[in-house]
Scaffold this active site. Structure first.
Site, short mmCIF file in Angstrom:
data_model
loop_
_atom_site.label_atom_id
_atom_site.label_comp_id
_atom_site.label_asym_id
_atom_site.label_seq_id
_atom_site.Cartn_x
_atom_site.Cartn_y
_atom_site.Cartn_z
N LYS A 52 9.56 -14.01 39.03
CA LYS A 52 9.05 -14.41 37.71
C LYS A 52 10.06 -15.32 37.03
CE LYS A 52 7.11 -12.28 33.50
NZ LYS A 52 6.85 -10.99 32.80
N SER A 127 2.06 -10.35 31.50
CA SER A 127 2.57 -11.70 31.55
C SER A 127 3.04 -12.12 32.94
CB SER A 127 3.74 -11.86 30.57
OG SER A 127 4.80 -11.01 30.93
N SER A 151 3.49 -5.69 31.54
CA SER A 151 3.40 -6.97 32.23
C SER A 151 3.60 -6.97 33.74
CB SER A 151 4.37 -7.97 31.62
OG SER A 151 3.81 -8.48 30.44
N1 GLN Z 1 0.87 -7.84 26.73
C1 GLN Z 1 2.08 -7.32 26.16
C2 GLN Z 1 2.62 -8.31 25.15
O1 GLN Z 1 2.09 -9.38 25.05
C3 GLN Z 1 3.07 -6.97 27.21
C4 GLN Z 1 3.97 -8.06 27.60
C5 GLN Z 1 5.05 -7.66 28.58
O2 GLN Z 1 5.07 -6.55 29.10
N2 GLN Z 1 5.98 -8.55 28.79
O3 GLN Z 1 3.57 -8.03 24.46
#
Ligand code: GLN
Length: 447
Positions: A52, A127, A151
Site C-alpha cells: 500500500k 482504503s 481498511s
Molecule cells: N473507512 C474508514 C475511514 O475512512 C477507515 C479507514 C482506514 O481504516 N484507514 O476512516
C-alpha cells in the site's frame, strides 16, 4: 509472468499506482544467483508482494495517493519493509488507496479509481482497495495494507480475500504514514489463512522507533494452528446482525455459525450494547488525530509546494488548499473543530470515554468466549459512484470493523460466500488482545 498479467489486466483494475518492474527484476535475478543453502535464509525467497502506498519504501515513491506527496521518495524503509526485504520477498510496486487512507472505496485517490476484480462495476473497498484488488486479481500472492477503521478487512471482504488487522502494538508502525496513530495498524492481505499467518509472523515484533509496538510477544501463529474447534466458545453479538445489515449478509453469518457448531464449537448470541455509538466516536477520534498528524504537510518539509506565494501564511494555505483532496480537508476541519476549546470536552473526551465503554463490553465477552464473530461489512461491494456523494452513508458502513480499532483487538476477514449478484461476502472473527492465533485456528477450519 506476474508482470505480464499486470500489464494485461491492470489497465482495467487499476490496483497499482506504480509498478517497480526494473528494480524487481534486478532483485529477482540477484536472488537467482544465491546458492541453495543461502536461499533457505529468506523464508519468502523470491515471492512477489505489493505494498500500500502509505508504507515508506526506500528510494521508491510513496504518495499516499495524494497530490501532496506526488513526488515523495522516502530515504528509509518502514520496519515492515525491512523485515520483508530480509525475508527475500520482491516488491512489485505500490498500490492505490484512498488519499491518506481516508475512505472506504478507493474513490478518494488523487490518481485513479480501482475496480473490483469480481465485478468491474463494483468498488474494491478501501482504503487498501488497490492491495485487496491486486491479490484478488492474482497480480501478487500477498500485499500489505493499513487498517485504522477497517481498511484491511473491508476491502478484503469486498474482494473475496483474507485480511488481518493485528492487535494494536503487534506490528511496528514505524514508516507507516500516520493517519490516526492510536488506531493505525499494518496488516497482511492474502488469498488464504496460512499465508496470512505466515506474513504476519514475519512482520510482527516491536521496534525501538515505535514506542507503541510491544516487545516480548510470541509471534508464532502457524505452530498448532490445526487444533480442532471442540470446546471453543464463540459469541455472535446481535447488534452485528441487526438493523442496517443486509439479509444476504446476515444469512451468510448464520450459516458460518452453523458451520462452526458442526466443527465442535458453540455459538451463542450476545450483546455489545454501545455498538451504535462506535461510528461517531471513531470519526471524532480519527479526525482529531489526523488533523494533528497532517499538520506536517506544510509545503516546506514534505512534498507539494504551492508556487508564487508571498508570505508564510499564504504559502501554508495555498499548499494545503491545492495539495489535499476534499475528504482529507473535511477530516482536518472536523478534527480541528473537535479539538478546539469548548468542543473538546463535549466531543473528544466523550468519544474517548465511549472507547473505554466498548472495550469493557468486549473484554467482558472475552472472559467467557474465545472469539466474537459477525459480518465484516453490512453489505457486499456497491457500485462505483454509488456512495461517493454521501459521506455519511460510507461512514456508517464502518460500524462492524471499527470496534476492533477502538479497542486495539485483532480481527480477520475471511470470504464466506457470494451474494446473489456474485459479489463476495466477508465473515469477521475478532479476538482478545494478542489472540491472533486463535483467530487463525478457527479461520483455517472455516476456510
Ligand atoms: N473507512 C474508514 C475511514 O475512512 C477507515 C479507514 C482506514 O481504516 N484507514 O476512516
Amino acid at each position: 509472468a506476474l508482470f505480464d498479467r499486470i500489464e494485461a489486466s491492470d489497465e482495467t483494475i487499476g490496483s497499482f499506482l506504480f509498478v517497480n518492474k526494473e528494480e524487481a527484476m534486478k532483485q529477482a535475478e540477484a536472488l537467482d544467483q544465491l546458492q541453495a543453502e543461502d536461499r533457505m535464509e529468506g523464508p519468502l525467497f523470491g515471492i512477489p508482494m505489493g505494498i500500500k502506498d502509505n508504507i515508506c519504501t526506500k528510494d521508491v515513491l510513496t504518495t499516499c495517493a495524494s497530490r501532496m506527496l506526488e513526488d515523495f521518495i522516502p530515504v528509509y524503509d518502514a520496519t515492515v519493509m525491512e523485515k520483508l526485504n530480509d525475508a527475500n520477498a520482491v516488491m512489485m510496486g505500490k498500490q492505490n488507496m484512498d488519499e491518506f487512507a481516508m475512505g472506504g472505496s478507493t474513490e478518494n485517490s488523487y490518481f485513479k479509481k480501482t475496480r473490483n476484480p469480481w465485478d468491474t462495476n463494483a468498488v474494491p473497498g478501501g482504503s487498501s482497495g488497490g492491495s485487496a484488488a491486486a491479490v484478488a486479481a492474482g497480480f501478487v500472492p500477498f500485499s500489505l495494507g493499513s487498517d485504522t477503521g477497517g481498511s484491511v478487512r473491508q476491502p478484503a471482504a469486498f474482494c473475496g480475500v483474507v485480511g488481518m488487522k493485528p492487535t494494536y502494538g503487534r506490528v511496528s508502525r514505524y514508516g507507516l504514514v500516520a493517519f490516526a496513530s492510536s488506531l493505525d495498524q499494518i496488516g497482511p492481505i492474502t488469498r488464504n489463512v496460512r499465508d496470512n499467518a505466515k506474513i504476519l509472523e514475519l512482520i510482527s515484533g516491536s521496534h525501538n522507533k515505535d514506542a507503541t509496538s510491544k516487545p516480548g510477544m510470541d509471534n508464532n501463529f502457524l505452530k498448532g494452528i490445526d487444533k480442532d474447534l471442540s470446546g471453543m466458545k464463540i459469541a455472535l453479538p446481535k447488534e452485528f446482525i441487526g438493523e442496517g445489515i443486509s439479509e444476504e449478509v446476515e444469512a451468510s453469518v448464520r450459516k458460518a455459525a452453523e458451520m462452526f457448531e458442526s466443527l465442535g464449537a458453540t455459538v451463542e448470541e450476545v450483546s455489545i450494547p454501545h455498538t451504535k455509538y462506535v461510528v461517531s466516536a471513531y470519526y471524532l477520534i480519527a479526525s482529531s488525530e489526523a488533523s494533528s498528524n497532517l499538520a506536517r504537510f506544510d509545503g516546506i518539509r514534505y512534498g507539494y509546494k504551492a508556487e508564487g506565494t508571498k508570505t508564510l501564511e499564504e504559502h501554508y494555505k495555498k499548499t494545503r488548499a491545492e495539495g489535499f483532496g476534499e475528504e482529507v480537508k473535511r477530516r482536518i476541519l472536523l478534527g480541528t473543530f473537535v479539538l478546539s476549546a469548548g468542543h473538546y470536552d463535549q466531543h473528544y473526551i466523550r468519544a474517548q470515554k465511549l472507547r473505554g465503554v466498548i472495550e469493557g463490553e468486549m473484554k467482558d465477552l472475552f472472559n467467557e468466549y474465545d472469539l466474537i464473530i459477525g459480518p465484516t461489512t453490512p453489505t457486499p461491494a456497491y457500485d462505483l459512484g454509488e456512495k461517493s456523494d454521501d459521506q455519511l452513508e460510507m461512514y456508517k458502513d464502518d460500524i462492524l470493523t471499527i470496534p476492533a480499532n477502538l479497542t486495539g483487538m485483532p480481527a480477520l476477514s475471511i470470504p464466506s460466500g457470494l451474494s446473489t449478484s456474485g459479489r463476495p461476502i466477508g465473515l469477521q472473527l475478532i479476538g482478545n488482545h494478542f489472540d491472533e492465533k486463535k483467530i487463525y485456528n478457527a479461520a483455517l477450519k472455516f476456510e
